[in-house]
Design a protein around this motif. Structure first.
Motif, PDB file in Angstrom:
ATOM      1  N   ILE A 228       0.864  -1.180   0.000  1.00  0.00           N
ATOM      2  CA  ILE A 228       0.000   0.000   0.000  1.00  0.00           C
ATOM      3  C   ILE A 228       0.897   1.226   0.000  1.00  0.00           C
ATOM      4  N   VAL A 229       0.727   2.073  -0.995  1.00  0.00           N
ATOM      5  CA  VAL A 229       1.571   3.256  -1.136  1.00  0.00           C
ATOM      6  C   VAL A 229       0.692   4.493  -1.283  1.00  0.00           C
ATOM      7  N   ASP A 230       1.303   5.655  -1.054  1.00  0.00           N
ATOM      8  CA  ASP A 230       0.558   6.897  -1.290  1.00  0.00           C
ATOM      9  C   ASP A 230       0.889   7.415  -2.689  1.00  0.00           C
ATOM     10  N   GLY A 231       0.391   8.585  -3.007  1.00  0.00           N
ATOM     11  CA  GLY A 231       0.579   9.132  -4.350  1.00  0.00           C
ATOM     12  C   GLY A 231       2.015   9.403  -4.720  1.00  0.00           C
ATOM     13  N   ASP A 232       2.896   9.521  -3.731  1.00  0.00           N
ATOM     14  CA  ASP A 232       4.314   9.787  -3.981  1.00  0.00           C
ATOM     15  C   ASP A 232       5.156   8.523  -3.961  1.00  0.00           C
ATOM     16  N   GLY A 233       4.506   7.373  -3.863  1.00  0.00           N
ATOM     17  CA  GLY A 233       5.247   6.119  -3.835  1.00  0.00           C
ATOM     18  C   GLY A 233       5.831   5.780  -2.480  1.00  0.00           C
ATOM     19  N   ILE A 234       5.372   6.456  -1.431  1.00  0.00           N
ATOM     20  CA  ILE A 234       5.843   6.167  -0.082  1.00  0.00           C
ATOM     21  C   ILE A 234       5.135   4.916   0.435  1.00  0.00           C
ATOM     22  N   PHE A 235       5.907   3.985   0.943  1.00  0.00           N
ATOM     23  CA  PHE A 235       5.377   2.722   1.449  1.00  0.00           C
ATOM     24  C   PHE A 235       4.679   2.938   2.788  1.00  0.00           C
ATOM     25  N   ILE A 236       3.412   2.567   2.858  1.00  0.00           N
ATOM     26  CA  ILE A 236       2.623   2.758   4.081  1.00  0.00           C
ATOM     27  C   ILE A 236       2.386   1.448   4.810  1.00  0.00           C
ATOM     28  N   GLY A 237       2.183   0.405   4.084  1.00  0.00           N
ATOM     29  CA  GLY A 237       1.915  -0.886   4.714  1.00  0.00           C
ATOM     30  C   GLY A 237       1.621  -1.932   3.674  1.00  0.00           C
ATOM     31  N   GLU A 238       0.866  -2.951   4.041  1.00  0.00           N
ATOM     32  CA  GLU A 238       0.564  -4.025   3.114  1.00  0.00           C
ATOM     33  C   GLU A 238      -0.762  -4.676   3.455  1.00  0.00           C
ATOM     34  N   ILE A 239      -1.354  -5.290   2.456  1.00  0.00           N
ATOM     35  CA  ILE A 239      -2.452  -6.218   2.679  1.00  0.00           C
ATOM     36  C   ILE A 239      -1.834  -7.597   2.536  1.00  0.00           C
ATOM     37  N   SER A 240      -1.616  -8.234   3.658  1.00  0.00           N
ATOM     38  CA  SER A 240      -0.886  -9.498   3.673  1.00  0.00           C
ATOM     39  C   SER A 240      -1.840 -10.682   3.629  1.00  0.00           C
ATOM     40  N   PRO A 241      -1.660 -11.607   2.672  1.00  0.00           N
ATOM     41  CA  PRO A 241      -2.493 -12.806   2.655  1.00  0.00           C
ATOM     42  C   PRO A 241      -2.405 -13.607   3.952  1.00  0.00           C
ATOM     43  N   SER A 242      -1.228 -13.618   4.585  1.00  0.00           N
ATOM     44  CA  SER A 242      -1.091 -14.375   5.833  1.00  0.00           C
ATOM     45  C   SER A 242      -1.937 -13.786   6.946  1.00  0.00           C
ATOM     46  N   THR A 243      -2.099 -12.461   6.961  1.00  0.00           N
ATOM     47  CA  THR A 243      -2.982 -11.825   7.952  1.00  0.00           C
ATOM     48  C   THR A 243      -4.436 -12.007   7.562  1.00  0.00           C
ATOM     49  N   LEU A 244      -4.732 -11.834   6.278  1.00  0.00           N
ATOM     50  CA  LEU A 244      -6.097 -12.004   5.795  1.00  0.00           C
ATOM     51  C   LEU A 244      -6.581 -13.433   6.006  1.00  0.00           C
ATOM     52  N   ALA A 245      -5.661 -14.401   5.965  1.00  0.00           N
ATOM     53  CA  ALA A 245      -6.026 -15.802   6.158  1.00  0.00           C
ATOM     54  C   ALA A 245      -6.513 -16.088   7.568  1.00  0.00           C
ATOM     55  N   CYS A 246      -6.234 -15.181   8.496  1.00  0.00           N
ATOM     56  CA  CYS A 246      -6.680 -15.355   9.870  1.00  0.00           C
ATOM     57  C   CYS A 246      -8.080 -14.787  10.099  1.00  0.00           C
ATOM     58  N   CYS A 247      -8.661 -14.189   9.079  1.00  0.00           N
ATOM     59  CA  CYS A 247     -10.025 -13.667   9.168  1.00  0.00           C
ATOM     60  C   CYS A 247     -11.011 -14.751   8.755  1.00  0.00           C
ATOM     61  N   ASP A 248     -12.293 -14.487   8.986  1.00  0.00           N
ATOM     62  CA  ASP A 248     -13.306 -15.387   8.458  1.00  0.00           C
ATOM     63  C   ASP A 248     -13.960 -14.740   7.241  1.00  0.00           C
ATOM     64  N   GLU A 249     -14.987 -15.383   6.703  1.00  0.00           N
ATOM     65  CA  GLU A 249     -15.571 -14.924   5.443  1.00  0.00           C
ATOM     66  C   GLU A 249     -16.292 -13.585   5.555  1.00  0.00           C
ATOM     67  N   THR A 250     -16.605 -13.130   6.761  1.00  0.00           N
ATOM     68  CA  THR A 250     -17.306 -11.860   6.901  1.00  0.00           C
ATOM     69  C   THR A 250     -16.449 -10.666   6.492  1.00  0.00           C
ATOM     70  N   VAL A 251     -15.128 -10.874   6.353  1.00  0.00           N
ATOM     71  CA  VAL A 251     -14.254  -9.778   5.938  1.00  0.00           C
ATOM     72  C   VAL A 251     -14.563  -9.335   4.506  1.00  0.00           C
ATOM     73  N   VAL A 252     -15.276 -10.173   3.759  1.00  0.00           N
ATOM     74  CA  VAL A 252     -15.691  -9.787   2.406  1.00  0.00           C
ATOM     75  C   VAL A 252     -16.488  -8.488   2.447  1.00  0.00           C
ATOM     76  N   ALA A 253     -17.314  -8.305   3.483  1.00  0.00           N
ATOM     77  CA  ALA A 253     -18.104  -7.073   3.621  1.00  0.00           C
ATOM     78  C   ALA A 253     -17.198  -5.854   3.710  1.00  0.00           C
ATOM     79  N   ALA A 254     -16.079  -5.988   4.407  1.00  0.00           N
ATOM     80  CA  ALA A 254     -15.135  -4.881   4.533  1.00  0.00           C
ATOM     81  C   ALA A 254     -14.420  -4.619   3.213  1.00  0.00           C
ATOM     82  N   ILE A 255     -14.056  -5.681   2.509  1.00  0.00           N
ATOM     83  CA  ILE A 255     -13.373  -5.526   1.228  1.00  0.00           C
ATOM     84  C   ILE A 255     -14.248  -4.786   0.230  1.00  0.00           C
TER      85      ILE A 255
END
Length: 398
Positions: A228-255
């Motif tokens: 995840i970057v901003d308009g200037d290419g500065i690194f802010i964070g990530e959407i990590s599959p390993s973290t997302l894998a710890c969620c349940d299916e209700t996270v689809v609503a957030a996505i």
């Protein structure tokens, strides 16, 4: 020494590894979802088995009809449910065969015999294989014989034979244990080795999270992550599959309702903030997706009152292993105060990067400058390529 090193068998790297839990290819996505919620590993292997008798094969070879064809985790289910045709009726979508959520990438899963060499395993990984399946010592029993006929209940046995994954991390750990053999390579800065890839999966902080679903699915198959970057290419964070894998299916609503930056906060190990929960709820109503929320509530916890929408939206409420989400913050991680992502500097040594990745149980590190601008990513696969080339040099010297 290099020749003997390369002659090591993959079975040496599989000692003590647990047997794969498996699901038949004839199972449904709903079966996979149920199995994943009861899995300690967070994933299930999918197998295509033909147990019909084969002329000329003895009992010791009766597993020839069993092949692992893929690996699924909660992220596969989540990305599948995010597809437009599945959003309005998740319960119907879950009736599809589990093959619907398997990545359609040839060679992603390959089998190796336990007597295969370490070099063969490394070559497979460099050719694009992400999951190397290796048989464990045979343990035949009447119990495992009965398990092989089950379609839904995950088992680890295929005609009395069990298997394990040989991962990129396993190989990197093994190389690190013999790091002295590769001197002076481990001490070289990564920016001199040509292993920093600028071909990264990245999304803007303010872009809709729904637009990142394809990148998330691709990063899962490649064992990396989405920056995840901003308009200037500065690194802010990530959407990590390993973290997302710890969620349940209700996270689809957030996505489907949040920005990429807000989704990063929503799936954070501390759980979603109350204001984001309210935002998701309000936006679902604006999009007339309340029925979807009710279905997710039922799917996620049949005994929960469906009117308790805010509770149903929390992606961590069903987790019994919250520790899987925690990460200790190294000095490099603290360089990016808004991110849980693990980062390094282009002048970091190869050995430092390997140790850092293994310590945080990731297959990649983001490479950033001092101002946090994103340069690229270093993966275990690119590191293995350097070691493979170095081993060839050693063999020539021998």
């Amino acid at each position: 020494m290099a020749v003997s090193f390369l002659a090591l068998e993959v079975s040496d790297l599989c000692l003590g590894k647990p047997a794969l839990r498996s699901l038949s290819v004839s199972a449904t996505v709903r079966d996979a979802l149920a199995a994943l919620k009861n899995s300690e590993e967070g994933f299930i292997s999918v197998w295509n088995c033909d147990h019909s008798p084969r002329i000329g094969f003895g009992e010791e070879n009766d597993d020839v009809g069993c092949r692992c064809i893929g690996k699924v985790c909660m992220v596969d289910v989540i990305c599948y449910l995010c597809q437009e045709e599945n959003l309005l009726s998740p319960s119907d979508a879950l009736k599809a065969p589990v093959s619907a959520i398997l990545p359609k990438i040839p060679g992603l899963v390959m089998h190796l015999e336990s007597s295969s060499s370490l070099l063969e395993a490394i070559d497979l990984i460099l050719q694009g294989t992400q999951y190397v399946v290796v048989p464990l010592p045979s343990k035949r029993s009447s119990i495992s014989r009965r398990k092989q006929h089950l379609k839904v209940s995950p088992s680890s046995s295929h005609n009395g034979r069990e298997f394990c994954w040989l991962t990129q991390e396993d190989v990197i750990r093994f190389l690190l244990s013999s790091i002295g053999l590769f001197s002076p390579l481990p001490n070289l800065p990564i920016d001199t080795l040509g292993i920093i890839s600028s071909d990264v999966l990245a999304v803007d902080y303010y872009s809709p999270a729904s637009s990142a679903v394809g990148a998330i699915s691709h990063s899962l198959a490649k064992q990396t992550s989405v920056a995840i970057v901003d308009g200037d290419g500065i690194f802010i964070g990530e959407i990590s599959p390993s973290t997302l894998a710890c969620c349940d299916e209700t996270v689809v609503a957030a996505i489907m309702t949040l920005s990429s930056g807000d989704l990063m906060a929503y799936i954070d190990c501390g759980g979603p903030p109350e204001d984001l929960l309210r935002t998701v709820k309000e936006r679902l109503k604006d999009k007339n997706l309340e029925n979807m929320l009710q279905e997710f509530t039922i799917l996620s916890s049949p005994t929960t009152d469906s009117s308790d929408e805010e509770s149903a939206l929390s992606p961590t409420r069903t987790l019994s292993k919250s520790g899987r989400l925690s990460r200790s913050l190294s000095y490099s991680a603290r360089m990016v105060r808004k991110a849980e992502a693990i980062v390094c500097h282009p002048k970091s040594s190869l050995m430092a990067v390997m140790i850092q990745a293994i310590a945080h149980r990731v297959n990649y590190l983001w490479v950033i400058e001092d101002d946090c601008s994103l340069i690229g990513v270093v993966t275990f696969s690119s590191i293995l390529k350097v070691f493979r080339e170095h081993l060839e040099t050693l063999c020539l010297d021998d």
